[in-house]
Design an enzyme around this catalytic site. Structure first.
Site, mmCIF file in Angstrom:
data_model
loop_
_atom_site.group_PDB
_atom_site.id
_atom_site.type_symbol
_atom_site.label_atom_id
_atom_site.label_comp_id
_atom_site.label_asym_id
_atom_site.label_seq_id
_atom_site.Cartn_x
_atom_site.Cartn_y
_atom_site.Cartn_z
ATOM 1 N N HIS A 139 23.015 -63.575 -2.555
ATOM 2 C CA HIS A 139 22.359 -64.289 -1.567
ATOM 3 C C HIS A 139 22.463 -64.698 0.088
ATOM 4 C CE1 HIS A 139 27.238 -65.629 -1.186
ATOM 5 N NE2 HIS A 139 26.390 -65.810 0.147
ATOM 6 N N ASP A 169 25.415 -63.882 -9.047
ATOM 7 C CA ASP A 169 25.223 -63.144 -7.172
ATOM 8 C C ASP A 169 26.146 -62.639 -7.256
ATOM 9 O OD1 ASP A 169 24.744 -64.616 -4.949
ATOM 10 O OD2 ASP A 169 27.296 -65.381 -4.678
ATOM 11 N N SER A 244 30.821 -62.777 2.327
ATOM 12 C CA SER A 244 30.551 -63.017 1.605
ATOM 13 C C SER A 244 30.037 -61.639 1.236
ATOM 14 C CB SER A 244 29.062 -63.583 1.740
ATOM 15 O OG SER A 244 29.142 -65.024 1.486
#
Length: 498
Positions: A139, A169, A244
């Site tokens: 993402h 992901d 992230s």
């Protein structure tokens, strides 16, 4: 009064001086005596270390720091060892901006055409190979036109995407340099236990590289809505937007997870963060370095579903656990090994399978071309079998067709499903039909919301069984379109005028 105080001080000093030889002798005798009962040295040591006796609620292993070395304990050496391998990832894309006056020459002359707008996202990544292999989240780089990587020493590189998978992901990037990059060794995430100390390193909110500490709060977390993968490490180390793709490391300086999500109502950390286990990261990075165009899972020719409390009760199980076999292909590896519909998989290679998500995780981390030992429950009896892990069959060579014409499907690339193609698109490997595999971003198919993985079942009353059939129907000269699409196991029917 002063004379009395002075006399008292001298008396105390004399008593301490007189008792010193006796104390030293008692300590020496106690050191040589058996340790059946606590001696004077033990009592003095306990007092110095802060132990309060048998009734202390702090326990025998808890004490205040003793000595300068213990007071100065720090994670700093660990951070110095690992932080240089954590990078910042900058992804940018040009977004198309639509105008209500687009196409109207009068308004465009006065207001001009809508100009594309640049969008960017910020995340983190981890160098796992000295050649410049970086692991991050999907993402972070999704739909990016350009991805740049900034290392901890201030250098900036334009990267190439080697492999990406939205269902996991995860994404792997490649940067080039004439010198080897610092790396973090990938550890064994299966060795983690709840309560283990961990550090999270990343770039939260774009403020710069930041390190936070915490513990492993839970293992095998699922259904958190981040990706189709349902097997995460939960930690209370502070993780915020921008973390992230960053590193979760253990006290040995090994990578045990890739930070990927937080649970928050405010957008900031509240002590509930999630990381993708390092064993999955290792398998994915190995696939990228092998040059694969997608992350292949081992194929055994079986499909599974969750064990509900009702199913567990009907099978005589004490609790709902494992993965229920829903279908088996007779000629596949599982069918040849004797696995049957209705069996429940409880373990793989001795590792527990608590849920269907755990089964997917265990399978994804195994190597194609090997065998795995499955512990199962079949007809109320426990059994075990070895099942070969094969590459998903390609089937007949899939013919890819890009659709044209004045239809809602224009701009979509379609092909007939095979187990290998279904796996690439994240679909059940037993599905059949014609599916969308790619879509031109600026096409009618994109505007109407078609997605890769959509299976076109029927168009204008005609059943779609081949890509050529769909291509022919897409050329029809009509303004009315009726079609049926299967997406994520749901049937969607649409009627529109175009």
């Amino acid at each position: 009064m002063r004379a009395k105080r002075l006399s008292l001080v001298l008396l105390c000093a004399f008593m301490v001086f007189a008792a010193a030889p006796a104390v030293r002798q008692a300590l020496a005798e106690d050191a040589a005596a058996p340790k059946a009962d606590p001696g004077l040295s033990d009592v003095l040591t306990d007092l110095l270390h802060g132990v309060e006796g048998e009734n202390s609620t702090s326990g025998p292993d808890k004490r205040v720091p003793f000595g300068r070395e213990e007071v100065q304990l720090s994670f700093a050496p660990l951070v110095k060892q690992t932080a240089p391998a954590v990078v910042n990832v900058y992804a940018s894309q040009t977004a198309k901006v639509t105008s209500p006056f687009e196409g109207d020459p009068f308004f465009e002359e006065f207001f001009g055409r809508a100009q594309p707008r640049a969008q960017s996202s910020l995340g983190s990544g981890v160098l796992v190979d000295p050649s410049g292999v970086v692991v991050t989240n999907f993402h972070v780089i999704k739909d990016a036109d350009e991805v740049k990587v900034a290392t901890a020493d201030g250098r900036e590189f334009t990267s190439k995407v080697m492999l990406k998978d939205e269902t996991l992901d995860l994404a792997v990037l490649k940067i080039e340099s004439d010198k080897p990059f610092p790396v973090i060794a990938i550890g064994d995430s299966d060795a983690l236990e709840v309560g283990d100390l961990v550090l999270a390193i990343g770039n939260p909110f774009g403020v710069g590289q930041t390190t936070t500490s915490g513990i492993v709060s839970a293992l095998a977390r699922s259904h958190i809505g981040v990706s189709d993968s349902g097997y995460f490490i939960q930690t209370d180390a502070a993780i915020n937007p921008g973390n992230s793709g960053g590193a979760l490391i253990n006290m040995g300086g090994q990578l045990v997870g890739i930070n990927t999500a937080i649970y928050s109502r405010s957008g900031g950390s509240i002590g509930i963060g999630f990381a993708i286990p390092a064993n999955m990261v290792r398998a994915f990075a190995d696939a990228a370095k092998a040059g694969l165009d997608f992350f292949e899972r081992p194929y055994i020719g079986a499909e599974f579903e969750a064990v509900t409390p009702q199913i567990a009760e009907s099978l005589g199980m004490e609790k709902p656990t494992g993965a229920l076999v829903s279908s088996v292909e007779a000629t596949g590896p599982a069918g040849k090994a004797g696995l049957k519909a209705g069996d429940v998989v409880l373990q793989i290679n001795g590792k527990p399978v608590e849920s269907i998500e755990a089964l997917d995780y265990r399978m994804a981390t195994l190597s194609i071309g090997t065998k795995a030992n499955f512990a199962i429950l079949t007809k109320g009896q426990h059994a075990a079998m070895d099942i070969a892990l094969e590459r998903a069959p390609e089937g007949a060579k899939a013919t890819e067709v890009t659709l044209h014409g004045r239809s809602p499907f224009s701009g979509a690339k379609v092909a007939e499903l095979s187990p290998r193609l279904a796996q690439k698109l994240g679909l059940r490997t037993d599905l059949k039909g014609v599916t969308v595999i790619d879509i031109n971003r600026d096409s009618p198919a994109a505007d109407f919301g078609f997605q890769p993985g959509d299976i076109v079942r029927e168009v204008n009353g005609t059943t779609i069984d081949t890509a050529a059939t769909l291509a022919q129907i897409a050329q029809q000269d009509t303004r009315w379109w009726r079609f049926t699409v299967e997406r994520g196991g749901q049937i969607l029917r649409q009627v529109l005028r175009y």
